[in-house]
Motif scaffolding. Sequence first.
Motif: not given
Length: 137
Positions: A128-137
Amino acid sequence: MRTAALLVGGALALVAAFFGIVILASESGEVVTLHTRTPAGDTRVTRLWVVDYAGAEWVRTGHEGKGWFVDVMSNPDVTIERSGSESQRIAVPVREKPLIGEVNEVFAMKYGQANKIVALSGDASKRIPVRLDPAPR
């Protein structure tokens, strides 16, 4: 009796050698450190391969029962250490078949033989691929 002991010992040595090779392969190439929170609130630190694809960083699990993946399912806020710097991310598991194939191909291209060796230790269809999106600031 001695022959049976030698056969069992030899088989155990082969199994140990196989898993040793898999562990060495999994540490080859670029490896990042992912910090997750367990459901109990403890920090878990896991070393994973990473690729860049479609404008995002990606890691992947071999199956849904992996500890870090269970953590992500209960709390997607993670920290990744890559190239000496830390950044906050939101982990997003991806289950769309075409995208899974594309991401797995990027892993295969980047990690080559090591990817093939690690694939021997589990069912590739369960990755299962997991995309690492930038966290909101």
